[in-house]
Design a protein around this motif. Structure first.
Motif, PDB file in Angstrom:
ATOM      1  N   TRP A  11       5.911  -1.516   3.723  1.00 30.07           N
ATOM      2  CA  TRP A  11       5.137  -0.178   3.943  1.00 30.07           C
ATOM      3  C   TRP A  11       5.714   0.873   2.774  1.00 30.07           C
ATOM      4  CZ3 TRP A  11       1.481   2.798   6.192  1.00 30.07           C
ATOM      5  CH2 TRP A  11       1.453   3.903   6.259  1.00 30.07           C
ATOM      6  N   ASN A  49       7.226   0.008  -0.028  1.00 30.85           N
ATOM      7  CA  ASN A  49       6.698  -0.592  -1.641  1.00 30.85           C
ATOM      8  C   ASN A  49       5.306  -0.301  -1.905  1.00 30.85           C
ATOM      9  OD1 ASN A  49       9.243  -1.796  -2.077  1.00 30.85           O
ATOM     10  ND2 ASN A  49       8.631  -3.765  -1.370  1.00 30.85           N
ATOM     11  N   PHE A  50       4.570  -0.078  -0.815  1.00 33.90           N
ATOM     12  CA  PHE A  50       3.031   0.310  -1.071  1.00 33.90           C
ATOM     13  C   PHE A  50       3.041   1.833  -1.672  1.00 33.90           C
ATOM     14  CE2 PHE A  50      -0.649   2.982   0.315  1.00 33.90           C
ATOM     15  CZ  PHE A  50      -1.438   2.194  -0.518  1.00 33.90           C
ATOM     16  N   PHE A 108       4.914   1.610  -5.190  1.00 35.17           N
ATOM     17  CA  PHE A 108       4.138   1.003  -6.190  1.00 35.17           C
ATOM     18  C   PHE A 108       2.707   1.944  -6.476  1.00 35.17           C
ATOM     19  CE2 PHE A 108       5.718  -3.220  -7.256  1.00 35.17           C
ATOM     20  CZ  PHE A 108       6.957  -3.174  -6.656  1.00 35.17           C
ATOM     21  N   ASP A 109       2.340   2.462  -5.239  1.00 32.07           N
ATOM     22  CA  ASP A 109       1.029   3.054  -5.590  1.00 32.07           C
ATOM     23  C   ASP A 109       0.741   4.622  -5.628  1.00 32.07           C
ATOM     24  OD1 ASP A 109      -1.823   3.659  -4.369  1.00 32.07           O
ATOM     25  OD2 ASP A 109      -1.933   1.625  -5.019  1.00 32.07           O
ATOM     26  N   LYS A 110       0.780   5.201  -4.537  1.00 32.34           N
ATOM     27  CA  LYS A 110       0.412   6.689  -4.658  1.00 32.34           C
ATOM     28  C   LYS A 110       1.568   7.475  -5.283  1.00 32.34           C
ATOM     29  CE  LYS A 110      -3.393   7.003  -1.968  1.00 32.34           C
ATOM     30  NZ  LYS A 110      -4.013   5.481  -2.392  1.00 32.34           N
TER      31      LYS A 110
END
Lengths: 321, 365
Positions: free
Chosen positions: B166, B168-169, B172-174
């Motif tokens: 969670w 990491n998401f 790595f993203d937002k």
């Protein structure tokens, strides 16, 4: 996405869970809870990989992996059976010990290419449409052994004399002792068997299913999933096998979801943004929790399956359960 | 005249014995670890000297050790309160990550305008959000255990994997900082004060990285000690742990306590995560923990679940982590921790039994 491919990959990865879970079922049926599966598995994966590398013989690797897992489990056996230590804490320390040993001894193995276990086809059976190519083609021998392992384990536990002793020791050790069954001896044996099978499961990962040594990522929690599977299966090897294969298929299905551009008529979000794959990586762990909820409810309702002396030390001459 | 060994059950345990067996276990574990280290081609004596230098060599490195001890104290106390009730929360690692995520929300959303809000409010909100997030991550397995009898060991462990992915998401993203796998550095207002910040006033503090989080740890240890010692809740926790049947007869609501203790334990581990990103890392990133959540289990056990003993034990293990960072191979500190825990639970047998050397004629008499 192709059903045959998913089934094929499912039984291969499911075999890992199957052996680890059956091993743990044997151990727990004798009344010993060994939470060190992850550590024994990782040690087995490392031992199998490095022995195959050193001797060019993957089968020798498998053998040593089993012995390594078994040897580690005996540490748990001594501490819990003779010293009557808390089985939960001992199992946790076994996880640390196995992981630590595997990482220390496995230093420098990443990127090496030892000979792997070969794949074989089963004549006749592999020509059955759809199922044949999935179940009986291009699998390692251990996958085929796995098909037989669950029914054999079920038969052994439920229908044979040693199996009856095993169940007795896990249900009512004092009663078993009073009719001359060696409680300590049997607990040691099945703790060892569980360790060997966990080591085997590790070797299947590193030498066959997803070959290679990726330090602690090699097992990535599958040992814990195997323990959850035991509860889900209510200590029944047949259910454990089914659960293992189903789980393996889901893992594969999840991976395959990243491929297509259109999914069920919608633009596939996983195709557009690969970062969503973190949610896919989570899925097996979420599924494990969900499976565990259903398994635990069933156990709580029927009060069935769980060996009643599980986790309790047995002291001769003391009034026990 | 021959002698033989006789094993007999202890009636009462001398008060000094647990300390002796604990220290003995650690010493023995280091010896075994040293032998294994030697076998795999290391130099154990130089490593030990290096260990001492890297941990206690100077004020600066000792402060570094204390910085590493801070999350261990909090996580150790978190484990201790759960273990006291024989609730096996081995998800402190995940609750730590959840706490780090919760605290980050305050800065990254941001919940309050960072330019104008005073530091103590920002820090206070981060503590609150970190603890709430950790508590939620502890509540889930607690609720499942209380409601459906789901084994908490496995759920807490699975939740570890879930929260790490969670986090990491988001990193790595937002919240990714220019594509790097970390968020941007937090505004200074979200940093816990460090001793080095006061180097202008007190020269000796120059470069000392010790931050306010260590106080959180000590206060948490004191609070949990008080709970165990004086509160009704602490009594209930101990009773459920020692004898759940008796607790049930005494009318104690076990389900409620399972949920409460897991959430409280999670909140403390979450505070450790908050203290780590606010006091040390100053951003949310991957691998903010070298396994603090798991080491906390051993710390709690080695301290025999005594909150104050957790503090020195944490310092020892922090030293192990500091030294282990540079010691090769990398798994060595994990291995040592495993051996220590094993020695420790094995040595407990000495608390339950005593071994006497008898002469045969003495026994005849």
């Amino acid at each position: 996405m192709n059903f045959t491919i998913i089934l094929h990959a499912g039984v291969a990865t499911g075999t890992v869970l199957l052996f680890a879970a059956i091993g743990e079922i044997f151990t727990e049926r004798s009344g010993i809870l060994n939470l060190g599966v992850e550590g024994m598995m990782l040690l087995g994966a490392m031992a199998g990989f490095s022995i195959s590398l050193a001797t060019e013989s993957p089968w020798l690797g498998v053998l040593v992996a089993m012995l390594a897992g078994g040897a580690l489990s005996l540490a748990h056996g001594v501490v819990t059976i003779h010293f009557q230590a808390d089985q939960v804490v001992s199992g946790l320390s076994l996880t640390f010990l196995g992981t630590g040993l595997a990482l220390v001894l496995g230093e420098g193995l990443t990127g090496q290419t030892p000979p792997l276990l070969l794949d074989y086809n089963i004549p006749l059976l592999s020509s059955i449409p759809v199922i044949g190519p999935a179940l009986f083609q291009d699998h390692g021998i251990l996958v085929y052994v796995g098909y037989l392992a669950a029914p054999l384990a079920w038969y052994y536990i439920n229908k044979t004399r040693p199996g009856m002793h095993l169940r007795a020791v896990g249900q009512k050790p004092s009663a078993a002792d009073s009719v001359g069954v060696n409680v300590y001896g049997i607990r040691y044996i099945y703790t060892f068997v569980g360790g060997c099978l966990a080591g085997l499961a590790g070797a299947i990962i590193s030498l066959s299913v997803s070959p290679g040594w990726y330090s602690s990522q090699t097992t990535s929690g599958q040992g814990w999933i195997a323990i959850a599977l035991v509860i889900f299966a209510q200590w029944n090897p047949m259910r454990a096998a089914l659960g293992g294969y189903l789980f393996g298929m889901l893992r594969r299905l999840i991976l395959d979801l990243q491929g297509p551009r259109i999914l069920l008529g919608f633009a596939n979000p996983l195709y557009i943004n690969s970062n969503y794959s973190f949610f896919l990586i989570m899925t097996p762990y979420v599924l494990t929790i969900i499976a565990l909820i259903f398994g635990s409810r069933a156990v709580a309702k029927k009060r069935a399956g769980s060996p009643s002396a599980l986790g309790l030390p047995y002291v001769r001459g003391e009034r026990g359960k | 005249m021959s002698t033989r060994l006789k094993v007999e059950k202890r009636v009462d345990v001398p008060s000094w014995l647990p300390l002796v067996t604990s220290i003995g276990s650690v010493v023995l574990a280091f010896i075994i670890g040293g032998i294994i280290f030697k076998i795999v081609g290391g130099k154990p004596f130089e490593a030990a000297k290096y260990f001492y230098q890297a941990v206690f060599g100077s004020w600066a490195v000792f402060s570094d050790t204390m910085v590493k001890a801070t999350p261990l104290i909090l996580v150790g106390v978190a484990c201790a309160i759960a273990f006291k009730m024989r609730l096996w929360n081995i998800g402190a690692e995940g609750q730590f990550y959840a706490g780090a995520f919760g605290a980050s929300l305050v800065v990254l959303i941001p919940i309050v305008p960072l330019e104008t809000t005073p530091k103590f409010i920002v820090i206070g909100l981060m503590m609150l959000f970190g603890m709430i997030a950790g508590a939620i991550w502890g509540f889930i397995p607690g609720y499942l255990k209380a409601k459906y009898k789901v084994n908490e060991i496995i759920t807490t462990l699975m939740l570890n994997y879930i929260i790490i992915n969670w986090n990491n998401f988001w990193i790595f993203d937002k919240w990714s900082d220019r594509g790097f796998q970390m968020t941007a550095t937090f505004d200074r207002v979200a940093w816990l004060p460090r001793l080095a910040d006061y180097a202008k006033q007190i020269k000796a503090f120059a470069g000392v990285t010790l931050h306010l989080g260590v106080l959180f740890g000590i206060v948490a240890a004191a609070i949990v000690w008080w709970i165990f010692r004086y509160s009704r809740w602490g009594y209930e926790i101990k009773l459920i742990g020692d004898n759940p049947e008796a607790a049930r007869y005494a009318g104690i609501d076990i389900s409620k306590n399972i949920i409460l203790v897991m959430a409280f334990s999670g909140a403390l581990a979450g505070l450790a995560g908050m203290s780590e990103i606010s006091g040390v890392v100053h951003r949310l990133q991957e691998s903010i923990s070298p396994g603090y959540g798991f080491t906390g289990i051993i710390v709690a056990w080695l301290a025999k679940l005594n909150p104050f003993v957790i503090i020195p034990v944490s310092v020892l293990f922090a030293g192990l982590i500091v030294a282990g960072r540079e010691l090769q191979p990398a798994g060595l500190s994990f291995l040592l921790q495993g051996i220590i825990l094993f020695m420790l639970i094995s040595s407990d047998v000495l608390l339950r039994y005593k071994i006497r050397i008898l002469r045969t004629d003495e026994e005849a008499a």
